[in-house]
Write an enzyme that holds these catalytic residues in place. Structure first.
Site, PDB file in Angstrom:
ATOM      1  N   GLY A 162       0.816  -1.216   0.000  1.00  0.00           N
ATOM      2  CA  GLY A 162       0.000   0.000   0.000  1.00  0.00           C
ATOM      3  C   GLY A 162       0.847   1.262   0.000  1.00  0.00           C
ATOM      4  N   GLU A 179      10.937   3.579   5.750  1.00  0.00           N
ATOM      5  CA  GLU A 179      10.896   2.121   5.907  1.00  0.00           C
ATOM      6  C   GLU A 179      12.054   1.685   6.791  1.00  0.00           C
ATOM      7  OE1 GLU A 179       8.696  -0.528   4.933  1.00  0.00           O
ATOM      8  OE2 GLU A 179      10.139  -1.445   6.301  1.00  0.00           O
ATOM      9  N   THR A 186       5.426  -7.216   3.603  1.00  0.00           N
ATOM     10  CA  THR A 186       5.184  -8.640   3.853  1.00  0.00           C
ATOM     11  C   THR A 186       5.052  -9.405   2.547  1.00  0.00           C
ATOM     12  OG1 THR A 186       4.050  -8.099   5.905  1.00  0.00           O
ATOM     13  CG2 THR A 186       3.595 -10.262   4.968  1.00  0.00           C
ATOM     14  N   CYS A 187       4.270  -8.891   1.626  1.00  0.00           N
ATOM     15  CA  CYS A 187       3.946  -9.617   0.398  1.00  0.00           C
ATOM     16  C   CYS A 187       5.210 -10.062  -0.344  1.00  0.00           C
ATOM     17  CB  CYS A 187       3.081  -8.728  -0.494  1.00  0.00           C
ATOM     18  SG  CYS A 187       2.744  -9.453  -2.096  1.00  0.00           S
ATOM     19  N   CYS A 225       3.146 -13.387   0.153  1.00  0.00           N
ATOM     20  CA  CYS A 225       2.630 -13.900  -1.130  1.00  0.00           C
ATOM     21  C   CYS A 225       3.703 -14.429  -2.077  1.00  0.00           C
ATOM     22  CB  CYS A 225       1.885 -12.804  -1.887  1.00  0.00           C
ATOM     23  SG  CYS A 225       1.071 -11.585  -0.859  1.00  0.00           S
ATOM     24  N   LYS A 268       5.994 -17.363  -0.715  1.00  0.00           N
ATOM     25  CA  LYS A 268       5.045 -18.473  -0.480  1.00  0.00           C
ATOM     26  C   LYS A 268       4.696 -19.161  -1.802  1.00  0.00           C
ATOM     27  CE  LYS A 268       1.099 -17.944  -1.271  1.00  0.00           C
ATOM     28  NZ  LYS A 268       0.135 -17.227  -0.476  1.00  0.00           N
ATOM     29  N   ALA A 298       9.754   5.226  12.064  1.00  0.00           N
ATOM     30  CA  ALA A 298       9.063   6.516  12.162  1.00  0.00           C
ATOM     31  C   ALA A 298       8.296   6.610  13.478  1.00  0.00           C
ATOM     32  CB  ALA A 298       8.100   6.657  10.992  1.00  0.00           C
ATOM     33  N   TYR A 354      -5.600 -19.023   6.034  1.00  0.00           N
ATOM     34  CA  TYR A 354      -4.820 -19.052   4.785  1.00  0.00           C
ATOM     35  C   TYR A 354      -3.411 -19.619   5.005  1.00  0.00           C
ATOM     36  CZ  TYR A 354      -7.834 -15.654   2.240  1.00  0.00           C
ATOM     37  OH  TYR A 354      -8.842 -15.005   1.604  1.00  0.00           O
ATOM     38  N   ILE A 355      -2.702 -19.015   5.954  1.00  0.00           N
ATOM     39  CA  ILE A 355      -1.274 -19.344   6.076  1.00  0.00           C
ATOM     40  C   ILE A 355      -1.099 -20.789   6.528  1.00  0.00           C
ATOM     41  CG2 ILE A 355       0.889 -18.772   7.275  1.00  0.00           C
ATOM     42  CD1 ILE A 355       0.009 -15.860   7.306  1.00  0.00           C
ATOM     43  N   GLU A 408      -1.988 -23.157   3.577  1.00  0.00           N
ATOM     44  CA  GLU A 408      -0.988 -23.095   2.509  1.00  0.00           C
ATOM     45  C   GLU A 408       0.319 -23.752   2.952  1.00  0.00           C
ATOM     46  OE1 GLU A 408      -0.831 -18.940   1.423  1.00  0.00           O
ATOM     47  OE2 GLU A 408      -2.518 -19.148   0.041  1.00  0.00           O
ATOM     48  N   ARG A 453      -8.296 -25.307  16.139  1.00  0.00           N
ATOM     49  CA  ARG A 453      -9.092 -25.304  17.374  1.00  0.00           C
ATOM     50  C   ARG A 453     -10.591 -25.473  17.129  1.00  0.00           C
ATOM     51  NH1 ARG A 453      -8.428 -18.922  19.160  1.00  0.00           N
ATOM     52  NH2 ARG A 453      -9.393 -18.001  17.326  1.00  0.00           N
ATOM     53  N   ARG A 482     -12.448 -20.974   8.318  1.00  0.00           N
ATOM     54  CA  ARG A 482     -13.657 -20.257   8.735  1.00  0.00           C
ATOM     55  C   ARG A 482     -13.830 -19.024   7.846  1.00  0.00           C
ATOM     56  NH1 ARG A 482     -14.628 -16.428  12.587  1.00  0.00           N
ATOM     57  NH2 ARG A 482     -12.486 -16.441  13.376  1.00  0.00           N
ATOM     58  N   ALA A 494      -7.777 -16.305  -3.279  1.00  0.00           N
ATOM     59  CA  ALA A 494      -7.408 -17.712  -3.470  1.00  0.00           C
ATOM     60  C   ALA A 494      -6.554 -18.178  -2.309  1.00  0.00           C
ATOM     61  CB  ALA A 494      -6.632 -17.888  -4.770  1.00  0.00           C
ATOM     62  N   HIS A 500     -13.125 -25.954 -24.528  1.00  0.00           N
ATOM     63  CA  HIS A 500     -13.145 -27.404 -24.348  1.00  0.00           C
ATOM     64  C   HIS A 500     -11.831 -28.025 -24.812  1.00  0.00           C
ATOM     65  CE1 HIS A 500     -15.106 -31.236 -23.858  1.00  0.00           C
ATOM     66  NE2 HIS A 500     -14.639 -31.616 -25.038  1.00  0.00           N
ATOM     67  N   GLU A 509     -14.649 -24.836 -18.052  1.00  0.00           N
ATOM     68  CA  GLU A 509     -15.894 -24.796 -18.839  1.00  0.00           C
ATOM     69  C   GLU A 509     -17.096 -25.255 -18.006  1.00  0.00           C
ATOM     70  OE1 GLU A 509     -16.370 -27.534 -22.194  1.00  0.00           O
ATOM     71  OE2 GLU A 509     -14.828 -28.835 -21.342  1.00  0.00           O
TER      72      GLU A 509
HETATM   73  P1  NDP Z   1      -6.245 -16.015   9.545  1.00  0.00           P
HETATM   74  O1  NDP Z   1      -6.894 -14.951  10.319  1.00  0.00           O
HETATM   75  O2  NDP Z   1      -6.683 -16.304   8.163  1.00  0.00           O
HETATM   76  O3  NDP Z   1      -6.317 -17.376  10.358  1.00  0.00           O
HETATM   77  C1  NDP Z   1      -5.869 -17.460  11.677  1.00  0.00           C
HETATM   78  C2  NDP Z   1      -6.163 -18.849  12.156  1.00  0.00           C
HETATM   79  O4  NDP Z   1      -5.567 -19.054  13.407  1.00  0.00           O
HETATM   80  C3  NDP Z   1      -7.646 -19.114  12.319  1.00  0.00           C
HETATM   81  O5  NDP Z   1      -7.905 -20.426  11.894  1.00  0.00           O
HETATM   82  C4  NDP Z   1      -7.871 -18.941  13.810  1.00  0.00           C
HETATM   83  O6  NDP Z   1      -8.910 -19.736  14.292  1.00  0.00           O
HETATM   84  C5  NDP Z   1      -6.557 -19.449  14.347  1.00  0.00           C
HETATM   85  N1  NDP Z   1      -6.192 -18.854  15.628  1.00  0.00           N
HETATM   86  C6  NDP Z   1      -6.196 -17.560  15.981  1.00  0.00           C
HETATM   87  N2  NDP Z   1      -5.767 -17.402  17.234  1.00  0.00           N
HETATM   88  C7  NDP Z   1      -5.479 -18.630  17.709  1.00  0.00           C
HETATM   89  C8  NDP Z   1      -5.000 -19.126  18.936  1.00  0.00           C
HETATM   90  N3  NDP Z   1      -4.743 -18.311  19.957  1.00  0.00           N
HETATM   91  N4  NDP Z   1      -4.829 -20.455  19.062  1.00  0.00           N
HETATM   92  C9  NDP Z   1      -5.111 -21.293  18.032  1.00  0.00           C
HETATM   93  N5  NDP Z   1      -5.557 -20.888  16.841  1.00  0.00           N
HETATM   94  C10 NDP Z   1      -5.743 -19.561  16.676  1.00  0.00           C
HETATM   95  O7  NDP Z   1      -4.705 -15.645   9.643  1.00  0.00           O
HETATM   96  P2  NDP Z   1      -3.431 -16.166   8.888  1.00  0.00           P
HETATM   97  O8  NDP Z   1      -2.371 -16.002   9.901  1.00  0.00           O
HETATM   98  O9  NDP Z   1      -3.624 -17.493   8.247  1.00  0.00           O
HETATM   99  O10 NDP Z   1      -3.280 -15.100   7.721  1.00  0.00           O
HETATM  100  C11 NDP Z   1      -3.404 -13.708   7.965  1.00  0.00           C
HETATM  101  C12 NDP Z   1      -4.056 -13.018   6.786  1.00  0.00           C
HETATM  102  O11 NDP Z   1      -3.133 -12.923   5.735  1.00  0.00           O
HETATM  103  C13 NDP Z   1      -5.233 -13.791   6.200  1.00  0.00           C
HETATM  104  O12 NDP Z   1      -6.420 -13.496   6.864  1.00  0.00           O
HETATM  105  C14 NDP Z   1      -5.259 -13.307   4.788  1.00  0.00           C
HETATM  106  O13 NDP Z   1      -6.044 -12.160   4.696  1.00  0.00           O
HETATM  107  C15 NDP Z   1      -3.808 -12.988   4.495  1.00  0.00           C
HETATM  108  N6  NDP Z   1      -3.212 -14.037   3.642  1.00  0.00           N
HETATM  109  C16 NDP Z   1      -3.666 -14.170   2.366  1.00  0.00           C
HETATM  110  C17 NDP Z   1      -3.157 -15.157   1.554  1.00  0.00           C
HETATM  111  C18 NDP Z   1      -3.684 -15.297   0.157  1.00  0.00           C
HETATM  112  O14 NDP Z   1      -4.304 -14.375  -0.343  1.00  0.00           O
HETATM  113  N7  NDP Z   1      -3.485 -16.441  -0.483  1.00  0.00           N
HETATM  114  C19 NDP Z   1      -2.121 -16.073   2.010  1.00  0.00           C
HETATM  115  C20 NDP Z   1      -1.737 -15.862   3.368  1.00  0.00           C
HETATM  116  C21 NDP Z   1      -2.260 -14.880   4.149  1.00  0.00           C
HETATM  117  P3  NDP Z   1     -10.447 -19.284  14.212  1.00  0.00           P
HETATM  118  O15 NDP Z   1     -10.908 -19.611  12.848  1.00  0.00           O
HETATM  119  O16 NDP Z   1     -11.101 -20.135  15.264  1.00  0.00           O
HETATM  120  O17 NDP Z   1     -10.482 -17.843  14.534  1.00  0.00           O
END
Ligand code: NDP
Length: 452
Positions: free
Chosen positions: A16, A35, A42-43, A48, A51, A115, A177-178, A181, A198, A204, A341, A437, A442
């Site tokens: 950004g 910076e 991060t990206c 991204c 990864k 900063a 996501y992380i 992946e 958990r 979710r 994705a 096709h 498709e």
């Molecule tokens: P997310 O918010 O997507 O997921 C965090 C996960 O950790 C959830 O499953 C959550 O559970 C769990 N969690 C949170 N706190 C605890 C805890 N104290 N103990 C156990 N489990 C816990 O975060 P990520 O770290 O995976 O990624 C951060 C963000 O980065 C994503 O939301 C996404 O926007 C971005 N990202 C995008 C990607 C892409 O576009 N391909 C790739 C990687 C990251 P619960 O569901 O119960 O809350």
């Protein structure tokens, strides 16, 4: 203006911040970006880009198995982690250089350091204070770990790209996501991989059918998913083994424990309170529709404001803000229909509403089209992988309000569908579109029978 060193001072050279500063400078605005770490945020550095390179690497082992069905025989002889890690790091260095050139060539002053806000128009970097007409905070987020004994033995997505050795046994904590992946990356590269989540089901927030289907595919690929399970303590044994005590009473030994448990806004040292920039209870910075904080000359965008944590969202916000400031754009940013994705194996991709969200919005005014099939390639490869496609249509208007896919290249396929959904395509438009096709994609224009 004479009292200011810069018209715009951006804090953070991530997705950004770089986009906003370049776009502003291109309009002749005297701009600086501060910076303290790496260019590209991060990206580019620990997200991204590296990864995706690891995802590519993790897909090769399966290709040897797939090839046999086509009469092509070979085997995986060796996977050299240091080679992958270092080739990736060299590519990231190259990209850092490109970011540096982009900033330089667009006339943005790059200030190295951390900063601190001094007042509504002043930022301190090291020993120097700079005055700016506008300040933009684009400092992003930082991985967070749960507060459990031994958490220090676990790593986050910041460290996973630089591991000294590739683990034979990996435990990934989280279901977002992380986590998903990296479970795929570890598994594909040969680690015995366990994902602990958990809750009831991973991912979710995604469509319920997509979550169940993806979890099944991921398990078929070899990842052990343990739901309703968390880690409550980690001990490091003498031989380096990380012994995890789980909430279900089990023990699990690993060489690497990755916390993928979410990210928190990076506002350390900014001095937000003192200058009166308001934050929410989760630490994200509150902004209005045009990214203005509670201090009128200070703005914020990207992960630090709590909108979807996605690079393209931060880029869009940056362009919106610059257009608002310098070209009179008065249309607030839309967060509808953001395609996304998850680069697990197979990919998950989605745009628009999940079925659960659609039910909430439209009740039973919905028709759902769903297709699950074995991709053509796997009829001969013999692999068990299946794909899922799903369209959610508002019955009364025929509008396609959600599209979802689990399957190879879903991320690539969904980008085009996102244009259609954003443009307001009806199911009739999908149906009248000629398919390509033979492709998996498709299927999106040939689904005729609603799910019963
Ligand atoms: P997310 O918010 O997507 O997921 C965090 C996960 O950790 C959830 O499953 C959550 O559970 C769990 N969690 C949170 N706190 C605890 C805890 N104290 N103990 C156990 N489990 C816990 O975060 P990520 O770290 O995976 O990624 C951060 C963000 O980065 C994503 O939301 C996404 O926007 C971005 N990202 C995008 C990607 C892409 O576009 N391909 C790739 C990687 C990251 P619960 O569901 O119960 O809350």
């Amino acid at each position: 203006m004479a009292a200011f060193d810069f018209e715009l001072l951006v804090i953070g050279a991530g997705s950004g911040g770089v986009r906003a500063s370049r776009m502003a400078a291109a309009r002749g605005v005297k701009t600086a970006v501060v910076e303290n770490r790496y260019l590209g945020g991060t990206c580019v550095n620990v997200g991204c880009v590296p990864k995706k390179l690891f995802v590519y690497a993790s897909e090769y082992s399966e290709k040897f198995e797939e090839a046999a069905g086509f009469g092509v025989h070979g085997q995986l002889n060796a996977f050299e982690w240091p080679e992958l890690r270092d080739n990736k790091s060299n590519e990231i260095k190259r990209l850092n250089g490109i970011y540096n050139n982009l900033l330089e060539n667009s006339g943005v002053a790059l200030l190295h350091g951390s900063a601190t806000l001094v007042d509504a128009h002043t930022v301190r970097v090291g020993d120097t204070e700079y005055r700016a007409e506008k300040i933009l905070i684009a400092t992003g987020g930082w991985p967070s770990k749960p507060d459990i004994p031994g958490a220090e033995h676990g790593i986050t997505s910041n460290e996973v790209f630089y591991l000294e050795e590739f683990p034979q046994r990996a435990v990934v904590i989280g279901g977002g996501y992380i986590a998903v992946e990296f479970a795929g990356i570890f598994n594909g590269l040969g680690a015995d991989t366990h994902l602990l989540y958990r809750g009831e089901q991973i991912l979710r927030g995604f469509d319920g059918d997509v979550r169940d289907f993806a979890a099944e595919q991921i398990i078929n690929k070899g990842v052990s998913i343990h739901t309703h399970t968390d880690v409550k303590r980690i001990d490091k044994l003498e031989d380096g083994t990380l012994r995890c005590q789980l909430t279900n009473g089990d023990m699990m030994d690993a060489d690497c424990v990755l916390f993928a448990t979410g990210r928190t806004p990076m506002t350390d040292g900014l001095n937000l309170d003192t200058v009166g920039v308001e934050t929410r209870s989760d630490g994200t910075i509150s902004v209005d529709h045009f990214f203005r904080t509670s201090v009128p000359s200070i703005y914020a965008l990207g992960d630090v404001i709590g909108t979807p944590q996605l690079t393209p969202v931060a880029l869009a916000q940056a362009m919106k803000l610059v257009a608002h400031w310098y070209a009179g754009d008065q249309e607030p940013m839309s967060y509808d229909n953001i395609p996304t994705a998850v680069f697990c194996q197979p990919n998950i991709a989605t745009v628009g509403l999940t079925e659960e969200e659609a039910v909430e919005r439209y009740g039973d005014d919905l028709t759902v089209f769903e297709s699950s099939f074995r991709p053509m390639k796997h009829t001969i490869s013999g692999m068990p992988e299946r794909s899922l496609m799903k369209l959610i249509v508002q019955t009364s208007t025929d509008l396609v309000v959600g599209a979802h896919m689990v399957g190879e290249d879903a991320g690539e396929i969904m980008q085009g569908l996102a244009v259609a959904v954003k443009a307001g395509a009806t199911k009739a438009v999908f149906d009248s579109t000629i398919g390509i096709h033979p492709t998996a994609a498709e299927e999106f224009v040939t689904m005729r029978s609603p799910r019963s």
